[in-house]
Design a protein around this motif. Structure first.
Motif, PDB file in Angstrom:
ATOM      1  N   LEU A 114     -26.907  33.944  14.707  1.00 17.22           N
ATOM      2  CA  LEU A 114     -28.028  33.713  15.625  1.00 17.22           C
ATOM      3  C   LEU A 114     -29.225  34.597  15.297  1.00 17.22           C
ATOM      4  CD1 LEU A 114     -25.711  33.425  18.705  1.00 17.22           C
ATOM      5  CD2 LEU A 114     -27.157  31.578  17.860  1.00 17.22           C
ATOM      6  N   TYR A 115     -29.540  34.697  14.010  1.00 16.08           N
ATOM      7  CA  TYR A 115     -30.782  35.323  13.551  1.00 16.08           C
ATOM      8  C   TYR A 115     -30.935  36.760  14.069  1.00 16.08           C
ATOM      9  CZ  TYR A 115     -31.717  30.450  12.461  1.00 16.08           C
ATOM     10  OH  TYR A 115     -31.615  29.162  11.975  1.00 16.08           O
ATOM     11  N   GLY A 116     -29.841  37.521  13.960  1.00 13.51           N
ATOM     12  CA  GLY A 116     -29.900  38.894  14.471  1.00 13.51           C
ATOM     13  C   GLY A 116     -29.840  38.941  15.986  1.00 13.51           C
ATOM     14  N   SER A 117     -29.105  37.985  16.579  1.00 13.32           N
ATOM     15  CA  SER A 117     -28.970  37.888  18.050  1.00 13.32           C
ATOM     16  C   SER A 117     -30.324  37.751  18.733  1.00 13.32           C
ATOM     17  CB  SER A 117     -28.212  39.101  18.608  1.00 13.32           C
ATOM     18  OG  SER A 117     -26.910  39.184  18.080  1.00 13.32           O
ATOM     19  N   LYS A 118     -31.144  36.829  18.221  1.00 11.69           N
ATOM     20  CA  LYS A 118     -32.453  36.568  18.825  1.00 11.69           C
ATOM     21  C   LYS A 118     -32.398  35.440  19.856  1.00 11.69           C
ATOM     22  CE  LYS A 118     -35.214  38.244  14.929  1.00 11.69           C
ATOM     23  NZ  LYS A 118     -36.157  37.897  13.841  1.00 11.69           N
TER      24      LYS A 118
END
Length: 500
Positions: A114-118
């Motif tokens: 998730l894109y670095g937890s974004k």
């Protein structure tokens, strides 16, 4: 003489330092041993209580709570994990001390996917999360927006009903129909068109599978090599890349289609359109980056498809096992429809037994039985226990839903218990928490539940369902899979007969 004095001073200094060190250690030990920590099961060196989780952690933790209490402290490797298994404990965590427990621990697999937890679900508590959740609530999942997708829901459910009708007389994999239905609705709402097909569904299954696999590196850093050796890290990176390629294509397609044109009607906008519009206008001063757009869409898409599908599957399975309740719901649908070919969304508010059936199913089969972990940001007193900052927290929604102190005959399917009962699943009643509560509660409840209600009402209204090959209703296999979302282990195979 001077040398002697210097030597004494040195020894005296060393003595003072050692005395201070010993005193400080003693004080620290005394304070630590006087901390009132929650009861804990016996743990092993290095792995702590990991060996006690078993293949169905929500069931295992429920059993452990019967012995150790509704608030217990486990150690997963080096990480303290507080497990709450009662409505009172959940209320303390998600209401009384909600702000202290609003953070998410940093987990490697969601971070990769998730894109670095974004996204909304896994991002840490703070200004970024507040901005992203605000965008979701204000622009994506508000009541007016959910209502604007009504035609999509009704059209897709009508198509599914037609496909089931075409298969009447043969064995139907109803699970597959329900997956396709929820997938198509979410695709049209979020992405603007359907992306059916084996490859796309397989990608979603891979995503949910990897999200549900236990990562040793998160809890025992010295054993992170196991995640590499097992292929978990490679799987996560591959799924992340495949989904990113797909979502990048979707976003770029929307950008190109909308280039210079920002006057789509409210009803014609999908969620990507809305996010790109928010990005373009930048009214809040919050810079909505491309990765954030993709993370939020992936979050809504994955959660919306998986939890909605599994809720429908469990509910229909319970109704098949309980013919009296199935017939009672059918009679309500017949009375409401008054001979029309379908139940419409405008009918749902009048269907109180339908709502009771779904609540009872969610009580017994919370889609995510162990809610996404939280993490305390400061020391706190909880139900008389001392909880230090940095403690991870799990709410066992499954155990609370089957707590005999809250529910009479807790393992029985009895929708009537919710008739003339104010308990709901929206996060205000801690006896029923399929979607969590507080700041980190699921913002998509309204969207998910209207799909659940409309699909269930129409399937029951249109068809008589029976198990194939002479299998008795009560013998339907209700075994569970293991993962972040708990599905039926075996697909729901039925024989459908049109009612009219």
């Amino acid at each position: 003489m001077l040398s002697f004095l210097n030597t004494n001073i040195i020894f005296f200094s060393i003595f003072i330092i050692l005395a201070y060190f010993i005193w400080n250690k003693w004080i620290s030990f005394h304070v630590r041993t006087n901390k009132n920590t929650p009861p804990s099961p016996q743990k092993l060196p290095i792995i702590g209580n990991l060996h006690q989780l078993g293949s169905s952690p929500h069931r295992t933790l429920q059993a452990l709570s019967h012995k150790h209490g509704p608030l217990m402290l486990l150690h997963l490797g080096s990480v303290p994990m507080l497990v709450a298994s009662s409505a009172e404990a959940a209320r303390e965590i998600m209401k009384t001390h909600d702000l202290i427990f609003a953070n998410r621990p940093k987990l490697s697999i969601p971070d990769t996917l998730l894109y670095g937890s974004k996204d909304i679900t896994f991002s840490p508590y703070g200004e970024y999360w507040r901005q992203v959740k605000s965008i979701a609530i204000v622009h994506l999942l508000n009541s007016t927006r959910v209502q604007s997708f009504r035609q999509i829901r009704e059209t897709e459910i009508a198509l599914t009903i037609k496909m089931i009708e075409n298969r009447c007389g043969s064995i139907i994999d109803l699970s597959e129909f329900l997956v396709s239905l929820t997938n198509n609705i979410i695709c049209k709402v979020a992405l603007g068109r359907t992306y059916s097909g084996i490859k796309f569904k397989g990608l979603l299954r891979r995503l949910m599978h990897v999200l549900g696999v236990f990562s040793f590196g998160n809890y025992i850093p010295k054993l992170s090599w196991i995640d590499r050796l097992s292929g978990l890290e490679d799987q996560a990176r591959k799924v992340a890349k495949d989904f990113d390629d797909f979502l990048e294509g979707v976003v770029e397609e929307h950008v190109n289609n909308n280039r210079g044109v920002y006057d789509k009607s409210y009803e014609d906008q999908d969620l990507v359109d809305i996010l790109l519009d928010v990005q373009r206008q930048n009214q809040t001063g919050f810079s909505l980056q491309r990765d954030t757009v993709k993370a939020v869409i992936l979050n809504i898409f994955a959660a919306g498809t998986d939890t909605t599908f599994t809720s429908l599957e469990w509910t229909i399975s319970e109704l098949i096992r309980h013919p009296r309740e199935m017939e009672k719901l059918r009679q309500e649908a017949i009375e409401i429809a008054q001979g029309r070919p379908m139940i419409l969304e405008s009918d749902l508010e009048k269907m109180q037994y339908l709502k009771a059936v779904i609540k009872e199913s969610l009580r017994l089969h919370a889609p995510v039985p162990l809610l996404v972990p939280r993490e305390s940001t400061q020391d706190v007193k909880l139900m008389g226990y001392d909880i230090p900052a940095g403690t991870q927290v799990i709410i066992n929604a499954s155990a609370i839903g089957r707590d005999p102190n809250l529910w009479e005959e807790p393992d029985a399917f009895k929708p009537e218990r919710f008739l003339n009962n104010t308990i709901d699943y929206k996060g205000l009643h801690f006896e029923l928490l399929p979607f969590g509560a507080g700041r980190r509660g699921c913002p998509g409840i309204q969207f998910a539940m209207v799909v659940n209600e409309l699909a269930l009402a129409n399937v029951v209204y249109k068809f008589n369902l029976a198990l194939p090959n002479g299998i008795k209703d009560e013998d339907l296999d209700m075994s569970e899979t293991n993962g972040i979302t708990v599905h039926k282990k075996l697909p729901l195979l039925v024989m459908a007969t049109p009612r009219f």
